[in-house]
Design an enzyme around this catalytic site. Structure first.
Site, mmCIF file in Angstrom:
data_model
loop_
_atom_site.group_PDB
_atom_site.id
_atom_site.type_symbol
_atom_site.label_atom_id
_atom_site.label_comp_id
_atom_site.label_asym_id
_atom_site.label_seq_id
_atom_site.Cartn_x
_atom_site.Cartn_y
_atom_site.Cartn_z
ATOM 1 C CB CYS A 161 -34.382 -1.005 -113.155
ATOM 2 S SG CYS A 161 -33.760 -2.596 -112.552
ATOM 3 C CG HIS A 179 -33.961 0.270 -108.763
ATOM 4 N ND1 HIS A 179 -34.669 0.084 -109.927
ATOM 5 C CD2 HIS A 179 -33.840 1.612 -108.611
ATOM 6 C CE1 HIS A 179 -34.978 1.260 -110.448
ATOM 7 N NE2 HIS A 179 -34.484 2.194 -109.664
ATOM 8 C CG ASP A 217 -34.081 5.357 -110.830
ATOM 9 O OD1 ASP A 217 -34.095 4.756 -111.923
ATOM 10 O OD2 ASP A 217 -34.562 4.874 -109.790
ATOM 11 C CD GLU A 274 -28.943 7.506 -82.167
ATOM 12 O OE1 GLU A 274 -28.241 8.440 -82.552
ATOM 13 O OE2 GLU A 274 -28.556 6.667 -81.349
#
Length: 715
Positions: free
Chosen positions: A286, A344, A367, A458
């Site tokens: 990467c 990454h 990416d 939540e």
């Protein structure tokens, strides 16, 4: 530059002859901020005039009897410009050419040419037509490269501050962040956009793209758009479905190529790709993909920076949840199609997004690591960072996948006899740190707040609904199992549901050759005494989350009084890990605490990398050297590992500084003894170069120390 002439005569009296064309390269390159990008082509930026000087034999072009027309061509497209005498520019959306009063001399004329701000990025041809009553002459005068213009407000890649442009366009040096969020490793990278041939390699990438080969005209038209350019180049940096630059590899042997950790700059990779005539360079991961893309985009004139996401999720099924499975003794199991990479790396490109609206202008995630296909090709983005933060998951391009990378929730499950016996949710692990290099500094800038808002309560309710049914079919009748417990199974889905807290920490920075010290802290939140079983497990993993074998385990029974906080210390000596560990491995340590009475189980886990011993690199006279001058560099390693090392090898290399690799060897390197290599370095071009050194020994052949040293080369 000599001009190639094609003449159509109306009669023999025409005497107009073009002698040569001066592209005024030095002046134009200074004016357009393109110095050093090419020694073969004139390189200019759209929306800003550049000069071309025509020199004639005999009489000068006569504007009263002849028309002077410039023509630029790109593929089957062309635009003609009638040369005018004026101090004002006409339509900014059209090519234009004009002569100022002071630019007309006896046998020469200087013409100012301006490309529209939305012109395509490409290599153009320039022709000149002299059209008189008796003769028409056409001259093919050469080529020039047109790039984006981040200095121009009307350009969609406009960046307002010069310090930003200096960092994200002009700088050929960067810092990459790797390792784990607990122990961040930084390493330099040479983007190398000023190395000879790099700009030409970037242009060749455009010509080799699937889009260009399938429809040249459409590709040339769309190259005006930085969104389109970023998608094309994102796909071309990997070779998964085209003639791209790099082949990815994450496991196994790298003997038929270069191990990704050995690269230190983009220019070497791009030069190898050009030399291979379109065959991919082996190998990339990467940070290599991202760094090469950063080079390419900066060359094209699009502001770009490299960004590292620590604990980046790869959401295999698109549910914004990453699942992890552990054994009842804490061993991570490779049973999920989801994964969480310890780090990454991608890039952010700066541009406006008229397709989405002004709220999504600015930094865009792109990416190039081939993970999932986007519109049929291995690429990802551009996606606005603002869309990720606002959770606009439908935003173009690939917003949901990128959002999961930085903000998915992790569901960790303990499995026993094919049943899930404990389940917890971690809402903070993914995207825990997001770093890029700070402007004008080698320190990190924390971008986490640009991508993420703090999770609200939540979130737990959403996750509780999502996690009621396990989603991995490998277990068949797997279910959340309470059959051997005396009460409801606690977990992190309920804020205070567990009667026991467990944490795991690593003491100090783990260093090769030293013991790894761990601390497990258990808090009894109940009013009764507990008998617990502690299971500790350490295993190796690669940064992209592939679990490997365990190399160390510990099992211990302990007692805990009501409301007591118990601290347990553990130590893993180097003899337990040295024979297993390689230089880029990461250690995952997990602890499972089981209540022997209630059968309640609580899991805690940490990932960390082990730092390598340092290699010292010093350049005589300092780290700034002059072009084509020899300098001496001294590279050394001192054995601080407390034992004699056999088969010690110190290797030095430096693209653009040193031909090939140079080595020093010692059969035995005793404690506190030094191995040293002196090398003579010389650079033929200016810019930022990197000296790299590695140290290995046969005691632990897979454990390699690496160091990088920045060298600035000036004229």
């Amino acid at each position: 530059m000599e001009a190639t002439r094609h003449t159509t005569r109306r009669n023999m009296s025409g005497q107009s002859r073009l002698k040569l064309v001066n592209f005024e390269i030095q002046e134009n390159h200074i004016s357009h901020e393109t110095q050093g990008l090419s020694n073969k082509h004139l390189v200019v930026r759209r929306g800003r005039p550049f000069k071309v000087t025509l020199m004639f034999h005999g009489r000068l072009w006569n504007p009263s009897t002849e028309r002077l027309v410039l023509q630029v061509s790109l593929g089957d497209m062309s635009a003609k410009m009638l040369v005018n005498f004026s101090n004002k520019w006409s339509d900014p959306d059209r090519w234009s050419a004009r002569v100022y009063p002071g630019d007309l001399r006896r046998r020469a004329i200087t013409i100012h040419v301006c490309a529209p701000v939305h012109s395509s990025v490409a290599l153009y041809q320039l022709l000149i037509h002299i059209d008189g009553a008796q003769e028409r002459c056409t001259f093919l005068v050469g080529t020039f490269v047109l790039l984006c213009n981040p200095w121009l407000k009307e350009d969609p890649v406009y960046m307002p501050l010069d310090v930003q442009i200096d960092e994200y366009i002009k700088s050929d040096y960067g810092v990459l962040y790797m390792g784990t969020h607990m122990n961040v490793i930084q390493r330099p990278w040479s983007f190398g956009q000023y190395e000879p041939g790099v700009l030409e390699a970037c242009l060749q990438l455009l010509q080799n793209s699937t889009q260009h080969l399938s429809n040249k005209h459409k590709d040339y038209v769309l190259r005006a758009d930085p969104v389109y350019l970023s998608r094309v180049m994102c796909a071309m940096v990997n070779s998964s479905d085209d003639m791209g630059v790099l082949e990815g590899k994450w496991q196994g042997s790298y003997k038929d190529g270069i191990k990704p950790t050995e690269w230190s700059g983009s220019a070497d990779i791009l030069h190898r790709w050009v030399a291979s005539k379109g065959n991919p360079v082996r190998y990339g991961q990467c940070w290599v993909f991202a760094s090469v893309l950063c080079t390419v985009m900066r060359v094209l004139g699009i502001p770009t920076r490299v960004v590292t996401v620590f604990n980046a999720a790869h959401d295999g099924d698109g549910n914004l949840i990453a699942e992890e499975f552990y054994s009842s003794t804490g061993e991570r199991l490779g049973l999920s199609k989801d994964s969480v990479w310890n780090f990454h790396v991608w890039v952010e490109c700066w541009m406006r997004r008229p397709d989405l609206g002004p709220g999504f202008d600015g930094w865009q995630v792109v990416d190039p690591t081939p993970q999932e296909k986007s519109a049929g090709m291995y690429r990802c983005g551009p996606c606005p960072v603002a869309a990720i933060r606002a959770r606009c998951l439908s935003a173009a391009y690939d917003a949901a996948f990128i959002y999961a990378s930085v903000d998915a929730n992790i569901v960790r499950m303990i499995v026993r006899s094919g049943h899930v016996v404990s389940k917890t949710v971690d809402t903070e692990w993914v995207g825990s740190l997001i770093f890029t290099k700070r402007i004008g500094s080698d320190t990190a800038e924390d971008l986490t707040g640009s991508y993420k808002k703090k999770k609200r309560e939540e979130t737990y309710q959403m996750m509780k609904a999502s996690c009621d049914t396990p989603s991995v079919p490998v277990f068949g009748n797997t279910r959340h199992e309470n059959h051997d417990s005396h009460g409801p199974m606690p977990g992190a889905l309920e804020a205070d549901g567990s009667s026991m807290d467990v944490s795991l920490s690593i003491d100090k920075e783990p260093t090769a050759g030293k013991s790894i010290n761990l601390t497990v802290t258990i808090t009894n939140k109940s009013d009764f005494k507990r008998v617990l079983m502690e299971h500790l497990n350490a295993q190796l993993k690669e940064f992209n989350s592939s679990p490997q074998r365990s190399f160390w385990k510990s099992h211990k029974e302990v007692s805990l009084l009501p409301f007591e906080v118990l601290t347990l210390q553990h130590s893993i000596p180097p003899s337990e890990y040295e024979s297993f560990l390689s230089d880029d491995d990461i250690v995952k340590v997990s602890v499972v605490i089981k209540d022997m009475t209630t059968k309640e189980r609580v899991l805690a886990t940490q990932d960390f990398n082990i730092s390598s011993p340092k290699i010292n690199i010093q350049v005589d006279g300092g780290d700034s050297i002059r072009v084509k001058k020899e300098h001496t560099a001294v590279v050394s390693f001192t054995n601080k590992l407390g034992k004699t090392l056999s088969g010690a090898v110190l290797t030095v290399e430096g693209y653009g500084l040193l031909e090939g690799k140079q080595e020093a060897r010692m059969s035995l390197l005793h404690p506190d003894e030094k191995i040293e290599k002196k090398v003579v370095i010389m650079a033929s071009t200016q810019g930022t170069k990197l000296l790299s050194a590695s140290f290995s020994h046969s005691n632990s052949p897979n454990l390699v120390s690496r160091s990088f040293h920045k060298v600035s080369v000036t004229t």
